[in-house]
Write a protein that holds these residues in place. Structure first.
Motif, PDB file in Angstrom:
ATOM      1  N   UNK A   2       0.650  -1.119   0.140  1.00 10.14           N
ATOM      2  CA  UNK A   2      -0.102   0.078  -0.016  1.00 10.14           C
ATOM      3  C   UNK A   2       0.875   1.180  -0.026  1.00 10.14           C
ATOM      4  N   UNK A   3       0.937   1.887  -0.986  1.00  6.55           N
ATOM      5  CA  UNK A   3       1.633   3.212  -1.111  1.00  6.55           C
ATOM      6  C   UNK A   3       0.592   4.482  -0.713  1.00  6.55           C
ATOM      7  N   UNK A   4       0.852   5.038   0.598  1.00 11.63           N
ATOM      8  CA  UNK A   4      -0.153   5.813   1.119  1.00 11.63           C
ATOM      9  C   UNK A   4       0.374   7.323   0.988  1.00 11.63           C
ATOM     10  N   UNK A   5      -0.596   8.479   1.022  1.00 10.64           N
ATOM     11  CA  UNK A   5      -0.241   9.467   0.754  1.00 10.64           C
ATOM     12  C   UNK A   5      -0.291  10.726   1.825  1.00 10.64           C
ATOM     13  N   UNK A   6      -0.140   9.982   3.151  1.00 12.38           N
ATOM     14  CA  UNK A   6       0.222  10.989   4.533  1.00 12.38           C
ATOM     15  C   UNK A   6      -1.017  12.123   4.569  1.00 12.38           C
ATOM     16  N   UNK A   7      -2.147  12.116   3.788  1.00 16.12           N
ATOM     17  CA  UNK A   7      -3.279  12.980   4.018  1.00 16.12           C
ATOM     18  C   UNK A   7      -2.673  14.439   3.725  1.00 16.12           C
ATOM     19  N   UNK A   8      -2.062  14.675   2.682  1.00 11.80           N
ATOM     20  CA  UNK A   8      -1.782  16.020   2.178  1.00 11.80           C
ATOM     21  C   UNK A   8      -2.421  16.251   0.982  1.00 11.80           C
ATOM     22  N   UNK A   9      -2.741  17.562   0.802  1.00 10.33           N
ATOM     23  CA  UNK A   9      -3.793  17.979  -0.216  1.00 10.33           C
ATOM     24  C   UNK A   9      -3.232  18.927  -1.225  1.00 10.33           C
ATOM     25  N   UNK A  10      -3.855  18.747  -2.354  1.00 12.97           N
ATOM     26  CA  UNK A  10      -3.531  19.807  -3.506  1.00 12.97           C
ATOM     27  C   UNK A  10      -4.796  20.699  -3.375  1.00 12.97           C
ATOM     28  N   UNK A  11      -4.562  21.857  -3.736  1.00 18.45           N
ATOM     29  CA  UNK A  11      -5.740  22.930  -3.421  1.00 18.45           C
ATOM     30  C   UNK A  11      -6.028  23.571  -4.934  1.00 18.45           C
ATOM     31  N   UNK A 227     -10.700  24.444  -1.639  1.00 18.18           N
ATOM     32  CA  UNK A 227     -11.024  23.362  -2.046  1.00 18.18           C
ATOM     33  C   UNK A 227      -9.624  22.304  -1.950  1.00 18.18           C
ATOM     34  N   UNK A 228      -9.787  21.115  -1.397  1.00 16.87           N
ATOM     35  CA  UNK A 228      -8.408  20.386  -1.457  1.00 16.87           C
ATOM     36  C   UNK A 228      -8.877  18.881  -2.024  1.00 16.87           C
ATOM     37  N   UNK A 229      -7.852  18.661  -2.990  1.00 13.01           N
ATOM     38  CA  UNK A 229      -7.779  17.305  -3.675  1.00 13.01           C
ATOM     39  C   UNK A 229      -6.766  16.377  -3.088  1.00 13.01           C
ATOM     40  N   UNK A 230      -6.819  14.988  -3.179  1.00  8.81           N
ATOM     41  CA  UNK A 230      -6.151  14.139  -2.752  1.00  8.81           C
ATOM     42  C   UNK A 230      -4.585  14.083  -3.599  1.00  8.81           C
ATOM     43  N   UNK A 231      -3.751  13.757  -3.071  1.00  7.23           N
ATOM     44  CA  UNK A 231      -2.495  13.377  -3.808  1.00  7.23           C
ATOM     45  C   UNK A 231      -2.565  11.826  -4.094  1.00  7.23           C
ATOM     46  N   UNK A 232      -1.740  11.462  -5.102  1.00  6.11           N
ATOM     47  CA  UNK A 232      -1.811  10.116  -5.362  1.00  6.11           C
ATOM     48  C   UNK A 232      -1.511   9.003  -4.558  1.00  6.11           C
ATOM     49  N   UNK A 233      -2.284   8.162  -4.675  1.00  6.68           N
ATOM     50  CA  UNK A 233      -2.053   6.860  -3.485  1.00  6.68           C
ATOM     51  C   UNK A 233      -2.287   5.662  -4.377  1.00  6.68           C
ATOM     52  N   UNK A 234      -1.830   4.509  -4.104  1.00 11.31           N
ATOM     53  CA  UNK A 234      -2.264   3.379  -4.710  1.00 11.31           C
ATOM     54  C   UNK A 234      -2.002   1.994  -3.738  1.00 11.31           C
ATOM     55  N   UNK A 266      -1.731  10.636 -11.397  1.00 10.33           N
ATOM     56  CA  UNK A 266      -3.117  11.236 -11.924  1.00 10.33           C
ATOM     57  C   UNK A 266      -2.905  12.696 -12.523  1.00 10.33           C
ATOM     58  N   UNK A 267      -3.397  13.232 -13.695  1.00  3.39           N
ATOM     59  CA  UNK A 267      -3.336  14.582 -13.679  1.00  3.39           C
ATOM     60  C   UNK A 267      -4.757  15.078 -14.586  1.00  3.39           C
ATOM     61  N   UNK A 268      -5.166  16.223 -14.237  1.00  2.00           N
ATOM     62  CA  UNK A 268      -6.527  16.454 -14.694  1.00  2.00           C
ATOM     63  C   UNK A 268      -7.310  17.381 -13.655  1.00  2.00           C
ATOM     64  N   UNK A 269      -8.708  17.574 -13.759  1.00  2.00           N
ATOM     65  CA  UNK A 269      -9.370  18.386 -12.953  1.00  2.00           C
ATOM     66  C   UNK A 269     -10.798  17.458 -12.609  1.00  2.00           C
ATOM     67  N   UNK A 270     -10.925  16.496 -12.891  1.00  2.00           N
ATOM     68  CA  UNK A 270     -12.057  15.622 -12.364  1.00  2.00           C
ATOM     69  C   UNK A 270     -11.504  14.702 -11.430  1.00  2.00           C
ATOM     70  N   UNK A 271     -11.782  14.935 -10.077  1.00  2.00           N
ATOM     71  CA  UNK A 271     -11.212  14.100  -8.846  1.00  2.00           C
ATOM     72  C   UNK A 271     -12.045  14.577  -7.783  1.00  2.00           C
ATOM     73  N   UNK A 272     -12.021  13.436  -6.567  1.00  2.00           N
ATOM     74  CA  UNK A 272     -12.688  13.847  -5.380  1.00  2.00           C
ATOM     75  C   UNK A 272     -12.072  14.970  -4.712  1.00  2.00           C
ATOM     76  N   UNK A 273     -12.977  15.752  -3.875  1.00  2.00           N
ATOM     77  CA  UNK A 273     -12.319  16.880  -3.189  1.00  2.00           C
ATOM     78  C   UNK A 273     -13.195  17.025  -1.811  1.00  2.00           C
ATOM     79  N   UNK A 274     -12.565  17.865  -0.921  1.00  2.00           N
ATOM     80  CA  UNK A 274     -13.355  18.358   0.067  1.00  2.00           C
ATOM     81  C   UNK A 274     -13.251  19.734   0.434  1.00  2.00           C
ATOM     82  N   UNK A 275     -13.965  20.088   1.361  1.00  2.00           N
ATOM     83  CA  UNK A 275     -13.963  21.562   1.726  1.00  2.00           C
ATOM     84  C   UNK A 275     -14.432  21.789   3.149  1.00  2.00           C
ATOM     85  N   UNK A 276     -13.777  22.683   3.728  1.00  2.00           N
ATOM     86  CA  UNK A 276     -14.069  22.955   5.282  1.00  2.00           C
ATOM     87  C   UNK A 276     -15.099  24.081   5.220  1.00  2.00           C
TER      88      UNK A 276
END
Length: 434
Positions: A2-11, A227-234, A266-276
């Motif tokens: 499991x390659x995890x992403x440490x829960x850092x985000x793209x904005x 708005x925050x998007x996930x970094x890649x993890x697999x 991945x690269x693009x603009x269609x991905x899951x995101x979160x917002x506080x």
């Protein structure tokens, strides 16, 4: 592995993001080379038509261990209380309705088994309208993954935090935040601090977007940067897995011999995101009169009619009330749009009794509603000093289409059949001499 992403985000909302879990996994200068780095498969993921205008086009390129078609055949499965528009099994009454929170499950229940549909409108096959669900879970989705082909899913957590593991990476979400998972994205949900409960708006229509600001100008409301998007993890896991798809209102299951969360980059603009939601910059009246609730719109899904939404996601957050010579709670009203409300925490200013966190209400098109009698009496006599509403967060799914409650919602023991009583104390104050 499991390659995890440490829960850092793209904005940045709807930005062209790029992220890789292994250095060099993203091709440079083109999307689909003859051989991808690390011998990965290239797969495009599109949530709008190929020919949609550039400003509204949403797609991402993914680089994964296997293409998504490496799977078994789908077979039908029991869908429990999960339903999809159009609802045809029961009439849609015009009555105001309100519900207590749906109880947490007592037995071991994951996200899929805990879904309950409360209402819906439109037609998922025509890609218009919404479904409104409550989710509840007390256990993780063990070797099970889910995606909806019918619509994108807007999560509004009310109790407990969750970890959403998606094809695009991981997102941790708590009450006071929202999560949006695009149509077709595979994910699993794990409660992280006890049982979880919340609301879901399944949007069958145009993907959610930020509303225009109009005369407000360049800033205010929800800002793109928050708005925050996930970094890649697999996950490189070879094991028996179950993939569940919501398609045309039914649930289907397929077998896998690996984890489907195997996107290395991945690269693009269609991905899951979160917002506080606490980052929402409230715009409010500073002179007189209660403004339209549209000033609290966080996200909107436009319809084919300009200015009329397939669904608006509106919040009523902590804010100052300073309007003078004004009845400050929402005015009594009837309107063309239909409103489904929920409460995350605290008290909603128009309903001080009976509407509790985890509860819900429905006021359909042209059905009258507004402050309960006790709130009217209190607000009409209040000293109009500056007042701050604190420790509160209510929200509304507002739609141009009539929102039909399901048979479950209409007959549920959680329904408050005495809801109308909160208005029975309204008196006639008419004085023909004044």
């Amino acid at each position: 592995m499991v390659q995890q992403n440490e829960l850092t985000y793209l904005t940045g909302f709807n930005n062209e993001h790029e992220t890789e879990a292994l250095e060099g996994a993203l091709p440079v200068g083109q999307f689909n080379p003859q051989r991808c780095p690390y011998n990965l498969y290239c797969e495009q993921f599109s949530t709008t038509a190929f020919t949609a205008p550039r400003a509204s086009n949403r797609r991402s390129w993914t680089y994964r261990l296997r293409p998504s078609i490496a799977m078994g055949d789908f077979t039908p499965m029991d869908k429990g209380h999960l339903l999809t528009a159009p609802l045809t099994d029961t009439p849609c009454p015009p009555n105001v309705m309100r519900w207590d929170p749906i109880a947490m499950p007592e037995q071991k229940t994951d996200f899929i088994d805990g879904l309950v549909t409360m209402a819906a409108n439109g037609d998922a096959r025509m890609q218009q309208g919404i479904g409104i669900h409550v989710y509840r879970a007390n256990s993780p989705m063990e070797k099970r993954f889910f995606y909806s082909s019918d619509g994108e899913m807007l999560f509004v957590p009310q109790q407990g935090s969750l970890l959403a593991k998606t094809e695009f990476g991981h997102l941790s979400v708590s009450p006071g935040e929202i999560l949006v998972i695009p149509r077709g994205v595979k994910f699993s949900v794990t409660p992280t601090d006890g049982p979880i409960r919340g609301y879901i708006c399944e949007n069958y229509g145009t993907p959610l977007q930020l509303p225009e600001r109009g005369p407000v100008g360049a800033n205010g409301y929800a800002n793109d940067r928050d708005f925050q998007y996930p970094v890649a993890a697999f996950e490189d896991i070879d094991d028996d897995m179950q993939l569940i798809n919501k398609f045309c209102g039914e649930l289907y299951q397929a077998t896998l011999d690996h984890s489907p969360l195997d996107v290395v980059a991945w690269t693009g603009n269609s991905a899951p995101y979160k917002y506080d939601l606490s980052r929402f910059n409230v715009i409010n009246s500073v002179s007189f009169d209660h403004p339209d609730p549209s000033i609290f719109t966080v996200l909107t899904s436009p319809s084919e009619t300009e200015g009329v939404a397939n669904v608006d996601f509106v919040i009523f957050p902590p804010r100052w009330m300073v309007a003078e010579n004004t009845f400050r709670p929402p005015w009594y009203h009837r309107n063309i749009m239909s409103e489904f409300m929920g409460l995350i925490e605290g008290t909603y200013d128009a309903k001080e009794a009976g509407f509790v966190p985890g509860g819900m209400s429905l006021h359909n098109s042209m059905t009258p509603h507004g402050p309960e009698a006790a709130v009217f009496e209190k607000a009409s006599a209040a000293e109009l000093e500056p007042q701050k509403y604190e420790n509160t967060m209510a929200f509304m799914f507002e739609s141009r289409y009539v929102i039909a409650p399901t048979r479950y919602a209409q007959n549920s023991s959680h329904r408050q059949h005495d809801y109308l009583d909160c208005w029975q104390g309204l008196k006639k104050y008419y004085d023909g001499t004044r």
